[in-house]
Scaffold this motif. Structure first.
Motif, PDB file in Angstrom:
ATOM      1  N   GLU A 150       0.838  -1.209   0.000  1.00  0.00           N
ATOM      2  CA  GLU A 150       0.000   0.000   0.000  1.00  0.00           C
ATOM      3  C   GLU A 150       0.870   1.255   0.000  1.00  0.00           C
ATOM      4  O   GLU A 150       0.576   2.219  -0.707  1.00  0.00           O
ATOM      5  CB  GLU A 150      -0.928   0.014   1.213  1.00  0.00           C
ATOM      6  N   THR A 151       1.926   1.238   0.786  1.00  0.00           N
ATOM      7  CA  THR A 151       2.836   2.382   0.847  1.00  0.00           C
ATOM      8  C   THR A 151       3.511   2.595  -0.503  1.00  0.00           C
ATOM      9  O   THR A 151       3.581   3.720  -1.003  1.00  0.00           O
ATOM     10  CB  THR A 151       3.898   2.181   1.951  1.00  0.00           C
ATOM     11  N   ARG A 205       0.435   1.965 -11.227  1.00  0.00           N
ATOM     12  CA  ARG A 205      -0.664   2.072 -10.265  1.00  0.00           C
ATOM     13  C   ARG A 205      -1.668   0.930 -10.455  1.00  0.00           C
ATOM     14  O   ARG A 205      -2.164   0.356  -9.486  1.00  0.00           O
ATOM     15  CB  ARG A 205      -1.387   3.408 -10.407  1.00  0.00           C
ATOM     16  N   ALA A 222       2.375   1.672  -3.376  1.00  0.00           N
ATOM     17  CA  ALA A 222       1.345   2.055  -4.350  1.00  0.00           C
ATOM     18  C   ALA A 222       0.953   3.522  -4.229  1.00  0.00           C
ATOM     19  O   ALA A 222       0.397   4.096  -5.167  1.00  0.00           O
ATOM     20  CB  ALA A 222       0.114   1.179  -4.183  1.00  0.00           C
ATOM     21  N   SER A 223       1.237   4.138  -3.092  1.00  0.00           N
ATOM     22  CA  SER A 223       0.825   5.533  -2.897  1.00  0.00           C
ATOM     23  C   SER A 223       1.895   6.532  -3.360  1.00  0.00           C
ATOM     24  O   SER A 223       1.714   7.734  -3.214  1.00  0.00           O
ATOM     25  CB  SER A 223       0.487   5.779  -1.429  1.00  0.00           C
ATOM     26  N   SER A 224       2.966   6.044  -3.936  1.00  0.00           N
ATOM     27  CA  SER A 224       4.029   6.929  -4.409  1.00  0.00           C
ATOM     28  C   SER A 224       3.516   7.844  -5.516  1.00  0.00           C
ATOM     29  O   SER A 224       2.809   7.407  -6.423  1.00  0.00           O
ATOM     30  CB  SER A 224       5.206   6.095  -4.933  1.00  0.00           C
ATOM     31  N   ILE A 225       3.913   9.107  -5.464  1.00  0.00           N
ATOM     32  CA  ILE A 225       3.452  10.065  -6.487  1.00  0.00           C
ATOM     33  C   ILE A 225       4.234   9.945  -7.786  1.00  0.00           C
ATOM     34  O   ILE A 225       3.867  10.533  -8.781  1.00  0.00           O
ATOM     35  CB  ILE A 225       3.521  11.521  -5.959  1.00  0.00           C
ATOM     36  N   TYR A 241      -0.162  -2.266  -9.045  1.00  0.00           N
ATOM     37  CA  TYR A 241      -0.225  -2.267  -7.578  1.00  0.00           C
ATOM     38  C   TYR A 241      -1.662  -2.506  -7.106  1.00  0.00           C
ATOM     39  O   TYR A 241      -1.883  -3.239  -6.139  1.00  0.00           O
ATOM     40  CB  TYR A 241       0.296  -0.947  -7.007  1.00  0.00           C
TER      41      TYR A 241
END
Length: 193
Positions: free
Chosen positions: A165-166, A178, A168-171, A181
């Protein structure tokens, strides 16, 4: 006496129903009242509009019919989301609200455009949802079908899921990353269910 009042009232209503009175002001300031439109050089003010019903504009009727159909469609989609099932016309986001993320996505590109088959496995049903141009175009289900996929690999821990989850949240991720993930998280969360 009452008959005369009723007859007079009916006559007045009939006359006012058919006529529109227009106040015309000419360039030299003369005022006149008439049942026809004023000359182009005169100022016009409708004093008493005609009571005749007007025919609705065809474009207005069609626009209202479209608004009514759109409202019915939005209601149907809202009901489908609440009932946890797909419906034709749903967007990706509405489909995700309804039945979550797919376990697999199969894409097809042809001369007529790109389409997707999204597959959702549940305990008693498997949904195959077909999308084109960002909307559901058709779907089918297999009752008592495949059920959830089984795996010999042990299910991930909560820590492993949180780590993905961490990531996958990368900008800095691309849309494709995305999607991968999201698919991985969906499979991890559904493991063993």
């Amino acid at each position: 006496m009452i008959n005369r009042v009723v007859i007079t009232a009916c006559l007045v209503m009939c006359i006012t129903h058919a006529l529109a009175i227009t106040k015309c002001i000419s360039k030299d300031g003369k005022i006149s009242f008439q049942e026809t439109t004023c000359a182009e050089t005169d100022k016009a003010l409708i004093v008493m509009p005609s009571m005749q019903p007007t025919q609705p504009n065809r474009a207005d009727v069609q626009a209202q019919q479209k608004r009514n159909a759109d409202a019915k469609n939005r209601i149907a989609i809202r009901e489908a989301i609440n009932e946890r099932r797909p419906i034709i016309g749903m967007t990706y986001a509405e489909l995700e609200q309804s039945i979550g993320l797919p376990q697999s996505i199969n894409s097809t590109t042809s001369a007529s455009g790109a389409t997707q088959q999204r597959v959702y496995y549940f305990d008693s049903v498997t949904w195959y949802v077909y999308m084109s141009n960002g909307a559901v175009t058709s779907f089918q289900n297999a009752i008592g079908g495949l059920g959830r996929k089984t795996s010999t690999v042990p299910c991930p821990s909560a820590h492993e899921i949180r780590s993905v989850e961490t990531s996958a949240s990368s900008i800095t991720l691309t849309d494709e990353q995305r999607r991968k993930y999201a698919q991985q998280l969906s499979e991890m969360r559904s493991c063993g269910k």
